[in-house]
Design an enzyme around this catalytic site. Sequence first.
Site, mmCIF file in Angstrom:
data_model
loop_
_atom_site.group_PDB
_atom_site.id
_atom_site.type_symbol
_atom_site.label_atom_id
_atom_site.label_comp_id
_atom_site.label_asym_id
_atom_site.label_seq_id
_atom_site.Cartn_x
_atom_site.Cartn_y
_atom_site.Cartn_z
ATOM 1 C CG ASP A 1 4.527 10.244 2.663
ATOM 2 O OD1 ASP A 1 3.913 9.719 3.404
ATOM 3 O OD2 ASP A 1 4.197 10.820 1.523
ATOM 4 C CG ASP B 1 4.011 12.014 -1.957
ATOM 5 O OD1 ASP B 1 2.868 11.565 -1.520
ATOM 6 O OD2 ASP B 1 4.904 11.359 -2.246
ATOM 7 C CG ASP C 1 -0.468 11.818 1.464
ATOM 8 O OD1 ASP C 1 -0.989 10.795 2.182
ATOM 9 O OD2 ASP C 1 0.681 11.686 0.907
#
EC number: 7.2.2.10
Length: 1122
Positions: A473, A794, A798
């Site tokens: 990310d 997070d 996901d």
Amino acid sequence: MGDMANSSIEFHPKPQQQREAPHAGGFGCTLAELRTLMELRGAEALQKIQEAYGDVSGLCRRLKTSPTEGLADSTNDLEKRRQIYGQNFIPPKQPKTFLQLVWEALQDVTLIILEVAAIVSLGLSFYAPPGEESEACGNVSGGAEDEGEAEAGWIEGAAILLSVICVVLVTAFNDWSKEKQFRGLQSRIEQEQKFTVIRNGQLLQVPVAALVVGDIAQVKYGDLLPADGVLIQGNDLKIDESSLTGESDHVRKSADKDPMLLSGTHVMEGSGRMVVTAVGVNSQTGIIFTLLGAGGEEEEKKDKKGKQQDGAMDSSQTRAKKQDGAVAMEMQPLKSAEGGEMEEREKKKANVPKKEKSVLQGKLTKLAVQIGKAGLVMSAITVIILVLYFVIETFVVDGRMWLAECTPVYVQYFVKFFIIGVTVLVVAVPEGLPLAVTISLAYSVKKMMKDNNLVRHLDACETMGNATAICSDKTGTLTTNRMTVVQSYLGDTHYKEIPAPSALTPKILDLLVHAISINSAYTTKILPPEKEGALPRQVGNKTECALLGFVLDLKRDFQPVREQIPEDKLYKVYTFNSVRKSMSTVIRMPDGGFRLFSKGASEILLKKCTNILNSNGELRSFRPRDRDDMVKKIIEPMACDGLRTICIAYRDFSAGQEPDWDNENEVVGDLTCIAVVGIEDPVRPEVPEAIRKCQRAGITVRMVTGDNINTARAIAAKCGIIQPGEDFLCLEGKEFNRRIRNEKGEIEQERLDKVWPKLRVLARSSPTDKHTLVKGIIDSTTGEQRQVVAVTGDGTNDGPALKKADVGFAMGIAGTDVAKEASDIILTDDNFTSIVKAVMWGRNVYDSISKFLQFQLTVNVVAVIVAFTGACITQDSPLKAVQMLWVNLIMDTFASLALATEPPTESLLLRKPYGRDKPLISRTMMKNILGHAVYQLTIIFTLLFVGELFFDIDSGRNAPLHSPPSEHYTIIFNTFVMMQLFNEINARKIHGERNVFDGIFSNPIFCTIVLGTFGIQIVIVQFGGKPFSCSPLSTEQWLWCLFVGVGELVWGQVIATIPTSQLKCLKEAGHGPGKDEMTDEELAEGEEEIDHAERELRRGQILWFRGLNRIQTQVCWGGKKG
């Protein structure tokens, strides 16, 4: 579900009778009432609340709590609630006791054989027939027999038993400490889960276990609900109840339609407040736990033990299991006779405890079995040769008769031969292998905690060492996640820094402050810094924090605005989600009209704007042409500076025309743009270096983000993910999908294979894109080796990608519970550098195991050959049983401790990853093993056959039974051990490095063990006497032994000089099972391991559904394992 829960009440008749009394004394609801209430859903539940309490606030009054202020935070009150309604805590299963572990260690086959042999030998040594035997039975036991010696026969048996006990205790202790570590880890994971509650009107983060009935809890996107409750007020709340009901559709919750929130379910969208009505064993999850406990107590015990020992099964996984169990319970009445039989079979299967095996453990077990088989053959041959030789010599050559009174003497001989055989076997079987993996992994996991990696599944640690790709990310992992507004476009002006409040028209300023303060989660705040001179603390959503910070920078305050319009006065909230990419809030104006505030990704929101505020704060029309202009002049320049652009807009509805609020597209349209702001999220200073390390180590870093492509590209360049002049791709989610899907819209692997090798940045991506990418890379067969992918995430969305990845990293700070649930490792500091540390530890585990193997196999080869040839030529193994056990202890247990705890070094990151199918023993290692074996065998055989001449001592060969230990054989034993000790230092390097002492002092365990072993060896030789078959040596003899030992180090340098590439004949060993070698049985076994978690679920009809599932997993698993 209803009838299941009803039955649960009958399970608990006692507590309710005791607890009817406090009805009047304490609160207006009994435990039983609340439990009955929580079994209802939807309309039924609402009806019940209206009948019994009037409404939800009535329920709050009965529970003596306030919907807005929460509980008074007094310890007495909280304690009283805990006593009446229980604690929010489900008691875990008992861990194994040390004795149970000892008993398990005793189950080892080789140890059992040894114990039996030792006991037989003991028994025979006590049985001494009357004195006439020595003549009649020939010279069998003649010679050096004196009074003391006959008595000493029992010593060998006793010594073997003693060494067995040693081995068992060491093994048990290792298992025990490992289990203890897991428990610690487990409780740490559980303590880390906090939940937001309101007490005394203050928002507090309390540990989940501290929640009590009557608490007012804030629920928000991404939470895993820790207790049951009733919704007081909610915004657009959607819950995933699949863990309880199996329904995959998200359930809409609202105070006026379906207010029941259940523990163990996930919040997928929206936010709200609930009053907690059931905790711990009385919550829905808890009831299911108890049900299962009551159902199969005994069986459960057997079953769980196996599980908890190895797989750090975390509570929520078990929770999900239990929930399915409940569904199974419900279905039981449907069970057919056939189902019953099936169930019996399942039960039998379930009683075999299964442990989770990692790739490495799989390879090692396979290797150990192969070596064990070879050892078994060798030991059998040894025994047969010894027995035949003895029989032929005694009865054929000397022509003796087998006399009855001589039987014990002969049997004693046979027992001695048998013991020698078993000893060969003991030394041949490398039972230290699994131990070494365990120690190495457990040690790494413990140390990784210090490097901010909380490992939830042991094997993740070693998989990480083989990682070839990391999909990370952007927000929070590569960047600091401390967002600040640095540029803005207000009233026709582009400000490169924060404008002075005086430069703005009051109308614009006022609208902006209201739009930001009201249209954000009220839980998001900016608090004063904890320490002097530190930055203000950002609590809640970081993007919203940046906007609130902007308000403060404009010398205004958001708190008074929020107090004027509290959260429950908000008319309608459209919360942020990954599809909308915007958030809107509607408030009622004093004149009866409505005002909607909206904020979101600028390119999405600007499309819905038809007006914009000019410098005087008046509306002017905003056409598509103006929009393109704005994108070119304002938004793209901001994005190219790596800023995330957010548009803030509003819309007024007049009093007469209330729109249909459910028609969102209609409501959020025709907006007026107030401002566009550019938010900077600076790159973490340590990230570019970490990414360079990854690239050096042969790991490709890809960035997957929801941001727009220019922002993403700018940040990727700052981090060093993309280098100027490289051939790489930066794609947006839409473009990515267009390239990988065919005309029908299906994903094709070939198309994916064209895209992913060059892809470095995937922007504006949805969670599904992330999952698609990860799956595509893992399933890809192009390139010379299969990819091993690590993913960071997070958000709630996901989850699928984290689960699919070989190693999923969840963010410890910014991560939602759902993400942590799906992950293998939690990054407690959300930092990308910690991932690099994890790679280092993972590679270190692999290398530690290889070091140990290299050492272990050298000892094995030498010891087995010496015992075998010695026995065949001299009728007696030069290394006695007890000595062999001591060697076994050094090389198995101690060496695995010493070599498995080597700390990692930066140099581990200089080589390419091994990939999935790299053999355990490389050519270099094979060269080292055979090279050292040659040296050791040469020395030992020289000593065995001409040693007595060299040292000028009596020969120890052909000594009769029970003769005293000879110096000759003691020297052989001592030299052997010395060579192993120095070879242990050689084994520290496996890639053919020259300096084997490099970094030796950074590993105190290694030094302690080597010196300790040396010390004990001196004691054994000088004072071991009869039990160890040793006679004390002179200083000169000791120096010779040491000299030969040090020769190992010199010889190691000689071996290092031989180029491995010349030795084509050497084979590598220890491959994992290939795709084609997987038999159905193995598949079924692998399947069993996966189904591990499903064990209790298969009851009755559920078996049919599972059948289909199993076939699917089997197919996938076959693919994965290959």
